[in-house]
Design an enzyme around this catalytic site. Structure first.
Site, short mmCIF file in Angstrom:
data_model
loop_
_atom_site.label_atom_id
_atom_site.label_comp_id
_atom_site.label_asym_id
_atom_site.label_seq_id
_atom_site.Cartn_x
_atom_site.Cartn_y
_atom_site.Cartn_z
N SER A 1 -7.72 -1.70 -2.33
CA SER A 1 -8.44 -0.42 -2.24
C SER A 1 -9.59 -0.38 -3.23
CB SER A 1 -7.50 0.76 -2.50
OG SER A 1 -6.65 0.93 -1.39
N ASP B 1 -3.48 -1.19 -6.71
CA ASP B 1 -3.97 -1.53 -5.38
C ASP B 1 -5.40 -2.07 -5.43
OD1 ASP B 1 -4.70 -1.67 -2.75
OD2 ASP B 1 -4.11 0.37 -2.23
N ARG C 1 0.85 -1.19 0.00
CA ARG C 1 0.00 0.00 0.00
C ARG C 1 0.89 1.25 0.00
NH1 ARG C 1 -4.82 -2.29 2.11
NH2 ARG C 1 -6.04 -0.71 1.08
N TYR D 1 -1.76 -0.04 9.27
CA TYR D 1 -2.91 -0.88 9.62
C TYR D 1 -3.20 -0.79 11.11
CZ TYR D 1 -2.82 -3.03 5.00
OH TYR D 1 -2.88 -3.25 3.64
N GLN E 1 -0.29 2.60 -6.18
CA GLN E 1 -1.71 2.93 -6.06
C GLN E 1 -2.54 2.44 -7.24
OE1 GLN E 1 -2.09 7.09 -5.17
NE2 GLN E 1 -2.22 6.72 -2.98
#
Ligand code: NAD
Length: 374
Positions: A133, A130, A122, A229, A127
């Protein structure tokens, strides 16, 4: 180089790993794409769109399994199927390798190079790959819609000749990618939204969406890992959190729960006695259902009614929005393929953090440090 695309066979799986749009991009780069007949049907991509993209439609699934240099899927194919991959073939899918150590050993012994879409780090540079997500965002959106659909009330305030109806109240627990999208969707539908997360950092993001952040005093100790996280709370803090949430649940028409801790069962945020105190007709949608659920009474894959409260434990939410879920997954896949392929050939450059962390097995070895460090 042949990229194979299989029709998904897992229950509740309606997505496809590669759309005609991405197939066309690969074909333009000189890559051959073999798509199993009907692979895109449940996402509204008929065979002829793949044909128009330059892909070949293959009705023999075995031919794709045995002939592909790179096989792309959403779910990991069954054991009998991945065993048919040729030595050195590349498999890219959601592997959930931490939860399936036996599968990892099998892929290693077969000398298949397996890349886990769920292992993409992440980080900003990754991105566009990902998938966690992309899919979580869909799950949050869909959960809000399910909640609205199950509720016997309007979500927005309504001024009618028969009187004014106040807006519904929603509570979102866990404000990661899914939670933030649930907040945004519930707000758009006119609900008044509160949200809570153990990572205080997300307060600003919650407020920027027009929701109220529920403050719970959890002490000074860090509640977040270096990777961003959540950490698992100790028993005392879990009780403190539940006490605070209890009062907010009582006032809420909708509760959407999204709290997850990597590698651990989902934390129980709503106990039976809290459900008992909720108003009849209120709705809980538990996105964490696949990981055990955030509500003690959730039954995965079912909608149950307990103490007058509807509790939804949805199955594969991204799959319920299969067209856009497939488009996003496929674009994430394309970005990863572009990183992996150099002049049309795979180049496992493990100096690259993304390839290192995402590659689970390669040439008979386990590669990703996410597995090596336990
Ligand atoms: P996730 O799905 O692992 O968890 C969902 C949410 O549940 C998290 O916000 C977590 O803090 C929360 N949670 C856990 N235990 C809880 C509890 N007891 N009570 C309330 N909430 C609880 O998280 P995610 O959505 O995948 O995001 C994880 C992190 O990754 C976030 O920090 C996010 O900003 C970050 N991220 C970074 C990038 C990037 O830089 N490219 C992309 C996506 C996500």
């Amino acid at each position: 180089m042949i990229v194979g695309v299989l029709k998904e066979t897992a229950e509740h799986e309606r997505r496809v790993a590669l759309t005609p749009e991405v197939s066309a991009q690969l074909v333009k780069q000189g890559i051959e794409v073999w798509t199993e007949s009907g692979a895109g049907l449940e996402s509204n991509f008929p065979d002829h769109e793949y044909e128009e993209s330059g892909a070949s439609i293959v009705s023999d699934r075995n031919k794709i399994l045995t002939g592909s240099d790179i096989l792309v899927t959403i779910q990991t194919p069954d054991e009998e199927e991945f065993k048919k991959l040729k030595k050195g073939a590349i498999l890219i899918c959601l592997l959930w390798a931490l939860q399936h150590p036996e599968l990892v050993k099998q892929l290693r012994d077969l000398e298949v190079s397996a890349l886990g879409m769920d292992f993409i780090p992440r980080i900003s540079r990754a991105q566009n790959m990902d998938v966690l997500s992309s899919m979580s965002s869909i799950a949050g959106y869909k959960a809000a819609l399910i909640a609205a659909n199950e509720l016997d009330k309007y979500l927005p305030m309504m001024m009618t000749a028969a009187g004014t109806i106040p807006p519904s109240k929603s509570l979102v627990l866990g404000a990661g990618v899914a939670g933030l999208q649930a907040i945004a969707t519930l707000k758009r539908l006119g609900s008044v939204v509160e949200a809570f997360d153990i990572r205080p950092e997300v307060k600003e993001q919650v407020e920027s969406l027009g929701a109220k952040f529920v403050e719970v005093e959890l002490g000074e100790e860090e509640t977040q890992t270096e990777g961003g996280y959540a950490k698992e709370l100790d028993q005392k803090k879990q009780d403190l959190q539940r006490q605070a949430i209890h009062e907010h649940c009582k006032k809420s028409d909708i509760v959407v729960t999204t709290a997850l801790i990597p590698g651990r069962p989902a934390p129980i945020l709503i106990k039976e006695e809290m459900v008992k105190d909720m108003s009849p007709g209120s709705v809980i949608v538990d996105i964490a259902s696949e990981n055990g659920g955030n509500c003690e009474l959730t039954e995965h894959g079912k909608t149950v009614e307990k103490y007058g409260v509807k509790i939804v434990g949805p199955n594969n939410l991204p799959s319920q929005l299969s067209l856009h879920a497939s488009k996003l997954y496929s674009k994430n896949m394309y970005a990863l393929l572009n990183l992996l392929l150099e002049d049309g050939k795979p180049n496992f450059n493990f100096e690259d953090e993304i390839l290192l962390k995402t590659t689970v097995t390669h040439q008979g070895e386990i590669i990703s440090p996410m597995l090596k460090n336990g």
